[in-house]
Enzyme design. Structure first.
Site, PDB file in Angstrom:
ATOM      1  CE1 TYR A  48       3.966   3.458   5.331  1.00 32.00           C
ATOM      2  CE2 TYR A  48       3.026   3.704   7.517  1.00 32.00           C
ATOM      3  CZ  TYR A  48       3.370   4.244   6.288  1.00 32.00           C
ATOM      4  OH  TYR A  48       3.141   5.580   6.030  1.00 32.00           O
ATOM      5  CG  ASN A  55       4.822  11.944  -0.986  1.00 34.69           C
ATOM      6  OD1 ASN A  55       4.521  12.053   0.202  1.00 34.69           O
ATOM      7  ND2 ASN A  55       3.936  11.616  -1.920  1.00 34.69           N
ATOM      8  CE  LYS A 109       6.621   5.933   5.013  1.00 37.72           C
ATOM      9  NZ  LYS A 109       6.924   6.739   3.813  1.00 37.72           N
TER      10      LYS A 109
HETATM   11  P1  NAD Z   1      -1.622   7.734  -1.384  1.00 37.46           P
HETATM   12  O1  NAD Z   1      -1.865   6.288  -1.458  1.00 37.46           O
HETATM   13  O2  NAD Z   1      -2.767   8.678  -1.464  1.00 37.46           O
HETATM   14  O3  NAD Z   1      -0.550   8.183  -2.492  1.00 37.46           O
HETATM   15  C1  NAD Z   1       0.611   7.399  -2.707  1.00 37.46           C
HETATM   16  C2  NAD Z   1       1.388   7.950  -3.865  1.00 37.46           C
HETATM   17  O4  NAD Z   1       2.469   7.031  -4.102  1.00 37.46           O
HETATM   18  C3  NAD Z   1       0.585   8.037  -5.151  1.00 37.46           C
HETATM   19  O5  NAD Z   1       0.882   9.255  -5.812  1.00 37.46           O
HETATM   20  C4  NAD Z   1       1.085   6.867  -5.993  1.00 37.46           C
HETATM   21  O6  NAD Z   1       1.177   7.171  -7.367  1.00 37.46           O
HETATM   22  C5  NAD Z   1       2.487   6.652  -5.457  1.00 37.46           C
HETATM   23  N1  NAD Z   1       2.830   5.240  -5.611  1.00 37.46           N
HETATM   24  C6  NAD Z   1       2.206   4.177  -5.046  1.00 37.46           C
HETATM   25  N2  NAD Z   1       2.777   3.031  -5.479  1.00 37.46           N
HETATM   26  C7  NAD Z   1       3.781   3.399  -6.333  1.00 37.46           C
HETATM   27  C8  NAD Z   1       4.733   2.692  -7.093  1.00 37.46           C
HETATM   28  N3  NAD Z   1       4.794   1.366  -7.083  1.00 37.46           N
HETATM   29  N4  NAD Z   1       5.591   3.392  -7.870  1.00 37.46           N
HETATM   30  C9  NAD Z   1       5.557   4.738  -7.896  1.00 37.46           C
HETATM   31  N5  NAD Z   1       4.696   5.471  -7.173  1.00 37.46           N
HETATM   32  C10 NAD Z   1       3.815   4.818  -6.410  1.00 37.46           C
HETATM   33  O7  NAD Z   1      -0.807   7.939  -0.046  1.00 37.46           O
HETATM   34  P2  NAD Z   1      -0.489   9.201   0.880  1.00 37.46           P
HETATM   35  O8  NAD Z   1      -1.245   9.012   2.121  1.00 37.46           O
HETATM   36  O9  NAD Z   1      -0.583  10.464   0.125  1.00 37.46           O
HETATM   37  O10 NAD Z   1       1.035   8.846   1.224  1.00 37.46           O
HETATM   38  C11 NAD Z   1       2.130   9.576   0.733  1.00 37.46           C
HETATM   39  C12 NAD Z   1       3.293   9.354   1.668  1.00 37.46           C
HETATM   40  O11 NAD Z   1       2.927   9.793   2.974  1.00 37.46           O
HETATM   41  C13 NAD Z   1       3.715   7.906   1.811  1.00 37.46           C
HETATM   42  O12 NAD Z   1       5.122   7.826   1.858  1.00 37.46           O
HETATM   43  C14 NAD Z   1       3.124   7.500   3.144  1.00 37.46           C
HETATM   44  O13 NAD Z   1       3.837   6.456   3.741  1.00 37.46           O
HETATM   45  C15 NAD Z   1       3.242   8.788   3.906  1.00 37.46           C
HETATM   46  N6  NAD Z   1       2.344   8.917   5.057  1.00 37.46           N
HETATM   47  C16 NAD Z   1       0.995   8.965   4.910  1.00 37.46           C
HETATM   48  C17 NAD Z   1       0.204   9.107   6.034  1.00 37.46           C
HETATM   49  C18 NAD Z   1      -1.299   9.183   5.965  1.00 37.46           C
HETATM   50  O14 NAD Z   1      -1.925   9.162   7.025  1.00 37.46           O
HETATM   51  N7  NAD Z   1      -1.893   9.272   4.819  1.00 37.46           N
HETATM   52  C19 NAD Z   1       0.785   9.183   7.310  1.00 37.46           C
HETATM   53  C20 NAD Z   1       2.153   9.131   7.417  1.00 37.46           C
HETATM   54  C21 NAD Z   1       2.929   9.007   6.293  1.00 37.46           C
END
Ligand code: NAD
Length: 246
Positions: free
Chosen positions: A154, A90, A158
Site C-alpha cells: 500500500y 482516486n 502511493k
Molecule cells: P473507499 O474504500 O471508501 O472507496 C474506494 C473507492 O475506490 C470506491 O469508490 C470504489 O468503488 C473504488 N474501487 C475500489 N476497488 C475498485 C476497483 N477494483 N475498480 C474500480 N474502483 C474501485 O476508500 P477511500 O478511503 O475513500 O479511499 C479513496 C482513496 O483515498 C484511495 O486511493 C485511498 O488509498 C486514499 N486514501 C484514503 C485514506 C483514508 O484514511 N481513508 C488515507 C489516505 C489515502
C-alpha cells in the site's frame, strides 16, 4: 470555482471520491464518476440526484487498467459534454498484510488498482486535457511519506503515485496540463473502518489537530487544486492530514 468544467473521478461512489464528486458538482462542474460495479455506481448516482436533481452527473464502472474500455468512455464523455478538463485518479485499496503472508494476487490487485489505473487513465486523458489545458489530480496518502508498519504494497503504491505525479508534472507542463496529488491523513471512510481498531485508535490519538479527517476536508483540497486558484501549482504532493505523522 469549477463552472463549466467537466471532471472524471475514479472511485467516486463512496468515501473521499464521493465527497470530491459532491464538492465539484456544488462548484459548477459536470461530473463523471467511476466505481467498481453497476450497483455501487447506480446507488451513488441515485443519492446524488436526490440531492442535486439539476446537476449533471453520470457514471460508469470500467476496468481502470483496460485502455480500450477507458478510451471508449472518454470518447463518450467528450461527445456528451464537449470537453474533459479534470481527471481525478482516486480509486484505491489499502492493505495491512505482513510481507510473509503476501500473495502474488494481493500484490497484483494493489499495484493494478493503485498504480496501473493512474498510469492508464492519465495516458488516455492526455489528448483531451491537452485541448482543455486541464488538470490531473491523484489521491496519494500520508503513508507515501512515512511508510507504514504492515501491508507494504500500500505505501509502495502511493510512493509510486507521488513519482507519477512529479514526473508527469514535468512531462506535461509544456502542454499546459497541471499534475498534483493530495496525501490524506487518516480519513473517516469505509477503507479506514475496515482496518483493525487497535491499528487506527492509537494513530488518531497522535493527530495534532485532535481529530480524524472527514472526506470533505480532502475534497476541499481537491477543489482548490482543480480550480484556477492553483494555476501556478504543479508537481506538488499536498499533505492534508492534521499534521498526522506515523
Ligand atoms: P473507499 O474504500 O471508501 O472507496 C474506494 C473507492 O475506490 C470506491 O469508490 C470504489 O468503488 C473504488 N474501487 C475500489 N476497488 C475498485 C476497483 N477494483 N475498480 C474500480 N474502483 C474501485 O476508500 P477511500 O478511503 O475513500 O479511499 C479513496 C482513496 O483515498 C484511495 O486511493 C485511498 O488509498 C486514499 N486514501 C484514503 C485514506 C483514508 O484514511 N481513508 C488515507 C489516505 C489515502
Amino acid at each position: 470555482m469549477l463552472t463549466g468544467r467537466v471532471a472524471i473521478v475514479t472511485g467516486g461512489t463512496r468515501g473521499i471520491g464521493y465527497a470530491i464528486v459532491k464538492k465539484f458538482l456544488e462548484n459548477g462542474a459536470k461530473v463523471v464518476l467511476f466505481g467498481s460495479n453497476d450497483k455501487t455506481v447506480t446507488n451513488a448516482l441515485g443519492q446524488l440526484k436526490e440531492k442535486y436533481s439539476n446537476y449533471k452527473v453520470i457514471g460508469f464502472h470500467p476496468n481502470l487498467t483496460d485502455e480500450k474500455q477507458i478510451q471508449k468512455i472518454f470518447k463518450k464523455v467528450e461527445a456528451e459534454f464537449g470537453h474533459i478538463d479534470i481527471l481525478v485518479n482516486n480509486a484505491g485499496i489499502s492493505s495491512n498484510t505482513s510481507l510473509e503472508n503476501y500473495t502474488d494476487e494481493e500484490y497484483e490487485k494493489i499495484s493494478n488498482l493503485n498504480i496501473k489505473s493512474v498510469f492508464t487513465c492519465s495516458k488516455i486523458a492526455i489528448p483531451y486535457l491537452r485541448k482543455s489545458k486541464g488538470v490531473i489530480l491523484n489521491t496519494s496518502s500520508m503513508v507515501s511519506i512515512y511508510g507504514q508498519p504492515s501491508g507494504v504494497m500500500y505505501p509502495a503504491s502511493k510512493f509510486a503515485v507521488n513519482g507519477i505525479t512529479k514526473s508527469l508534472a514535468l512531462e506535461l507542463a509544456k502542454d499546459g496540463i497541471r499534475v498534483n496529488a493530495i496525501a490524506p491523513g487518516i480519513i473517516e471512510t469505509d477503507m479506514v473502518k475496515s482496518l483493525p481498531r487497535e491499528m487506527i485508535e492509537p494513530l488518531i490519538k497522535t493527530i495534532p489537530l485532535g481529530r480524524i479527517g472527514k472526506p470533505e476536508d480532502i475534497a476541499n483540497a481537491f477543489l482548490f487544486l482543480a480550480s484556477d486558484m492553483a494555476n501556478y501549482i504543479t508537481g506538488v504532493v499536498l499533505s492534508v492530514d492534521g499534521a498526522a505523522r506515523n
